[in-house]
Design an enzyme around this catalytic site. Structure first.
Site, PDB file in Angstrom:
ATOM      1  CB  ALA A  72       2.220 -35.901 -89.428  1.00  0.00           C
ATOM      2  CB  THR A  73       7.176 -36.920 -87.397  1.00  0.00           C
ATOM      3  OG1 THR A  73       6.647 -38.205 -87.723  1.00  0.00           O
ATOM      4  CG2 THR A  73       8.166 -37.072 -86.246  1.00  0.00           C
ATOM      5  CG  ASN A 152      -1.437 -44.880 -87.340  1.00  0.00           C
ATOM      6  OD1 ASN A 152      -1.845 -44.696 -86.199  1.00  0.00           O
ATOM      7  ND2 ASN A 152      -0.302 -45.496 -87.600  1.00  0.00           N
ATOM      8  CD  GLN A 180      -3.784 -42.343 -91.687  1.00  0.00           C
ATOM      9  OE1 GLN A 180      -4.479 -42.439 -92.695  1.00  0.00           O
ATOM     10  NE2 GLN A 180      -2.525 -42.754 -91.666  1.00  0.00           N
ATOM     11  CB  ALA A 201       1.560 -33.195 -98.447  1.00  0.00           C
ATOM     12  CG  HIS A 202       3.199 -38.838 -96.803  1.00  0.00           C
ATOM     13  ND1 HIS A 202       3.178 -40.201 -96.606  1.00  0.00           N
ATOM     14  CD2 HIS A 202       3.474 -38.296 -95.606  1.00  0.00           C
ATOM     15  CE1 HIS A 202       3.447 -40.472 -95.348  1.00  0.00           C
ATOM     16  NE2 HIS A 202       3.622 -39.333 -94.709  1.00  0.00           N
ATOM     17  CB  THR A 238      15.187 -22.308 -96.802  1.00  0.00           C
ATOM     18  OG1 THR A 238      16.315 -21.521 -96.438  1.00  0.00           O
ATOM     19  CG2 THR A 238      14.794 -22.003 -98.232  1.00  0.00           C
ATOM     20  CB  CYS A 326       6.521 -45.536 -88.058  1.00  0.00           C
ATOM     21  SG  CYS A 326       5.948 -44.029 -88.868  1.00  0.00           S
TER      22      CYS A 326
END
Length: 384
Positions: A72-73, A152, A180, A201-202, A238, A326
């Site tokens: 996301a960042t 968040n 979120q 994803a996390h 990649t 964070c």
């Protein structure tokens, strides 16, 4: 770790078993580069194509509107900087709020140093942005606005659709840090009216280090990187095939969970039960965020008289946080709580509980008992 109850799902979620199962072959047997033309590469590319479809299916968009990123960042940076640079011939004004994630705020601050101008709108006592304030802030030079879907820290859900209507009416590009909300709330991009959305994803039971940016067809961004032509040249490099497969599988699992209303049937009731147990045994606790328009797994509370860092240290068998992961090392008040007008002394007693699909009623009872015991002990030790 087996003896610690995990309730920090806003910081990160555990990888779902079905997601791990989908990823493993691409960490071992199917290790090819998706840009290669031999069978190993073709196998990897097919997996990427499938995952792109799975993400697009959750967002009800086309696969071509999905760009894979590292999370996301990066998606926030790419959306905001990429749009600012692409549309600078039309204007230099950006609108966001004071309660955004630092991935958005710091990106806007960086652009401010490059002769862009950002308006940082206030939020109300719940952490919510006012659509009226958004419309009032628009100028002829406004090219972009960015507001998070759901906060968040306190879980408050912003009126995204109303803001999107305003953005559309004025011809302003609208991006949302949606990490979120996606997979838990309405995730159809057309229904939400978003031009760009960042996901990772996390936060949805997938792996760390992989995310995506939805870019509505027809919108343009200037790439921030140089290299190969991957991801339509917008995000060269990649591809993280195993991670992408994990993101796709997580999105598919979220689609199924949304259809089964897992958050409403399981997570929400557990969150409410934890709140009720704490409120029935402890005085002077305060709910942060909107009491109704918030994420079903979010419970952000101030425990007056018990410093949050001391409380976290005292909770030996509970994993929770003081706010954004964070900022977990910070001993200053959360910028979100400050923006909401919460006094510093109270903000420094905040704990965020993030419940998820794997928590149980038994864990709620155990967490409530330990929190109550620890808060009472800290309050007894506090100087009068």
């Amino acid at each position: 770790m087996n003896n610690i109850i995990y309730m920090d799902n806003h910081a990160t979620t555990p990888i779902a078993p079905e997601v791990l199962d989908a990823m493993l072959p691409y960490l071992t047997t199917h290790f090819g580069n998706a840009a290669s033309t031999h069978p190993f590469g073709i196998k990897a590319k097919d997996a990427v194509d499938k995952a792109r479809y799975q993400v697009a299916n959750l967002l009800s968009c086309t696969p071509e509107e999905i760009i894979f990123t590292s999370g996301a960042t990066e998606s926030d940076n790419l959306a905001i900087k990429g749009a600012a640079y692409a549309y600078k011939d039309k204007g230099n004004h950006i609108i966001t709020s004071t309660a955004e994630h630092h991935a958005v705020l710091d990106t806007c601050h960086a652009l401010d140093a490059e002769r862009f101008e950002t308006t940082y709108l206030p939020v109300d006592k719940y952490g919510m942005v006012s659509p009226d304030d958004v419309e009032a802030a628009i100028t002829p030079k406004t090219i972009l606005m960015s507001f998070m879907y759901a906060n968040n820290e306190v879980g408050t859900i912003n009126p995204i659709r109303e803001i999107a209507n305003i953005a559309s009416k004025h011809g302003v590009l609208f991006h949302s840090d949606a990490v979120q909300g996606i997979g838990k709330l309405e995730s159809n991009m057309d229904v939400l009216g978003l031009d760009m959305a960042s996901i990772t994803a996390h936060k949805i039971y997938g792996p760390k280090g992989i995310g995506a940016l939805y870019i509505r067809d027809g919108e343009r961004l200037k790439s921030l990187f140089y290299g190969g032509g991957q991801e339509a040249g917008i995000r060269p490099g990649t591809l993280n095939v195993a991670g992408i497969v994990g993101l796709g599988a997580a999105c598919e699992a979220c689609q199924n969970a949304m259809e089964m209303k897992t958050e409403e049937k399981v997570v929400g009731p557990l969150r409410d039960a934890l709140h009720q147990k704490l409120a029935s045994q402890l005085t002077d606790i305060h709910l942060n965020g909107h009491p109704e328009k918030r994420l079903l797994g979010n419970l952000n509370l101030c425990f007056a008289g018990a410093q949050s860092h001391a409380l976290l240290m005292g909770l030996k068998s509970v994993a929770v946080s003081t706010g954004s992961a964070c900022d977990s090392e910070s001993v200053t008040p959360s910028h979100v709580l400050v923006a909401m007008g919460i006094p510093n002394d109270l903000a420094l007693t905040t704990v965020r509980f993030g419940l998820g699909r794997y928590n149980t009623a038994e864990e709620v009872d155990m967490v409530a008992e330990e929190v109550i015991k620890t808060v009472n002990r800290l309050r007894a030790l506090a100087p009068e």
